[in-house]
Design a protein around this motif. Structure first.
Motif, PDB file in Angstrom:
ATOM      1  N   GLN A   1      -2.397  -1.271   9.899  1.00 30.29           N
ATOM      2  CA  GLN A   1      -3.658  -1.004   9.210  1.00 30.29           C
ATOM      3  C   GLN A   1      -3.693  -1.790   7.903  1.00 30.29           C
TER       4      GLN A   1
ATOM      5  N   GLY B   1      -4.293   1.479   3.103  1.00 24.66           N
ATOM      6  CA  GLY B   1      -3.966   2.880   3.287  1.00 24.66           C
ATOM      7  C   GLY B   1      -4.696   3.750   2.292  1.00 24.66           C
ATOM      8  N   LEU B   2      -3.964   4.677   1.676  1.00 26.39           N
ATOM      9  CA  LEU B   2      -4.544   5.554   0.674  1.00 26.39           C
ATOM     10  C   LEU B   2      -4.863   4.799  -0.609  1.00 26.39           C
TER      11      LEU B   2
ATOM     12  N   THR C   1       0.275   9.324   8.816  1.00 22.62           N
ATOM     13  CA  THR C   1      -0.351   9.144  10.129  1.00 22.62           C
ATOM     14  C   THR C   1      -1.047   7.802  10.277  1.00 22.62           C
ATOM     15  N   ASP C   2      -1.029   6.947   9.249  1.00 17.66           N
ATOM     16  CA  ASP C   2      -1.723   5.666   9.318  1.00 17.66           C
ATOM     17  C   ASP C   2      -1.061   4.731  10.325  1.00 17.66           C
ATOM     18  N   ALA C   3      -1.875   3.846  10.910  1.00 21.67           N
ATOM     19  CA  ALA C   3      -1.369   2.868  11.863  1.00 21.67           C
ATOM     20  C   ALA C   3      -0.493   1.835  11.157  1.00 21.67           C
TER      21      ALA C   3
ATOM     22  N   ASP D   1       0.818  -1.205   0.000  1.00 26.20           N
ATOM     23  CA  ASP D   1       0.000   0.000   0.000  1.00 26.20           C
ATOM     24  C   ASP D   1       0.857   1.262   0.000  1.00 26.20           C
TER      25      ASP D   1
ATOM     26  N   MET E   1       0.554   4.556   2.104  1.00 30.83           N
ATOM     27  CA  MET E   1      -0.126   4.963   3.323  1.00 30.83           C
ATOM     28  C   MET E   1       0.068   6.456   3.566  1.00 30.83           C
ATOM     29  N   ALA E   2      -0.865   7.037   4.321  1.00 32.78           N
ATOM     30  CA  ALA E   2      -0.650   8.377   4.846  1.00 32.78           C
ATOM     31  C   ALA E   2       0.385   8.299   5.964  1.00 32.78           C
TER      32      ALA E   2
END
Length: 252
Positions: free
Chosen positions: A157, A160-161, A152-154, A147, A149-150
């Protein structure tokens, strides 16, 4: 001495009158992923997170995996060099390999590419609530995910984006690398910091996710150093030297 001073002052006056060359931005292709092929032999540039058993390892293409000893078809040679990264375990776990990257605002083209295989001894994929969590209370969970991800993503997770791989490779193991490419300009071209992430969870049996040649190429503006700046610095140094010589001669 007067000649040196006059040349120096002449250059400075010319700069004052006409200015230094413009600091105009120029387009350049920039690689945003560091050590994408793991050819340092370690995780320089990357972040690794693990829960449960096993982890992510830098290994040699074409050998067995470092913990479980499973076969891979990750052949070496010019395509994959001396190293790649692979997940391996002796029991349930979840593993994440990621790298942050920053895109300049207004990038006209951002292209993602990576080589991946996912060998799964359980015959999945299996998905459970809780993302890539390895807790068995979440239910059977056995898959890999790649992915953007942003920032700030866990860590674990699931998505993601944007997702570029989710599941396992179908058919008999071992699998060869597949090259996955994507134009992510619309996703990240506005600029900012993001994360490129390979994650996997294995609560049922062995799962070996191998990745190599990670790359994010951005066509974005860079600001060059004007060619006249070194000349300007030389002129300033010459002026100082001339003044020093003059003061020294008066003292003598």
């Amino acid at each position: 001495m007067q000649h040196i001073k006059s040349v120096t002052f002449g250059f400075i006056l010319g700069v004052a009158a006409f200015g230094l060359p413009s600091l105009s931005a120029q387009a350049a292709i920039v690689e945003l992923i560091s050590n994408g092929g793991f050819e340092t032999g370690d995780f320089t540039g990357w972040t690794v997170n693990n829960t449960g058993s096993g982890g992510v390892f830098v290994d040699t293409p074409g050998t067995t995996t470092p913990t479980s000893g499973h076969l891979t078809s990750a052949a070496g040679g010019s395509a994959h060099g001396s190293f790649y990264a692979v997940t391996d375990q002796s029991g349930p776990g979840a593993h994440e390999l990621s790298q942050s990257f920053t895109v300049a605002a207004g990038a006209t083209s951002v292209l993602l590419s990576f080589d991946l295989f996912v060998n799964d001894a359980d015959g999945g994929p299996l998905f459970a609530p809780g993302g890539l969590a390895d807790g068995t209370s979440n239910g059977p969970n056995q898959h890999a995910s790649v992915d953007i991800m942003a920032s700030t993503d866990a860590v674990f997770q699931t998505l993601g984006l944007a997702n570029f791989y989710l599941g396992v490779d179908a058919g008999a193991d071992p699998h060869a690398f597949s090259t996955i490419t994507a134009d992510i300009t619309a996703l990240v071209g506005g600029g900012g910091t993001f994360i490129f992430r390979l994650g996997e969870v294995d609560t049922q049996s062995f799962l070996n996710a191998g990745i190599d040649n990670g790359s994010i190429l951005a066509d974005q503006a860079v600001v060059p150093i004007p060619a006249a700046l070194p000349l300007f610095a030389t002129a300033i140094a010459g002026l100082g030297f001339a003044g020093y010589r003059k003061r020294k001669s008066k003292v003598a």
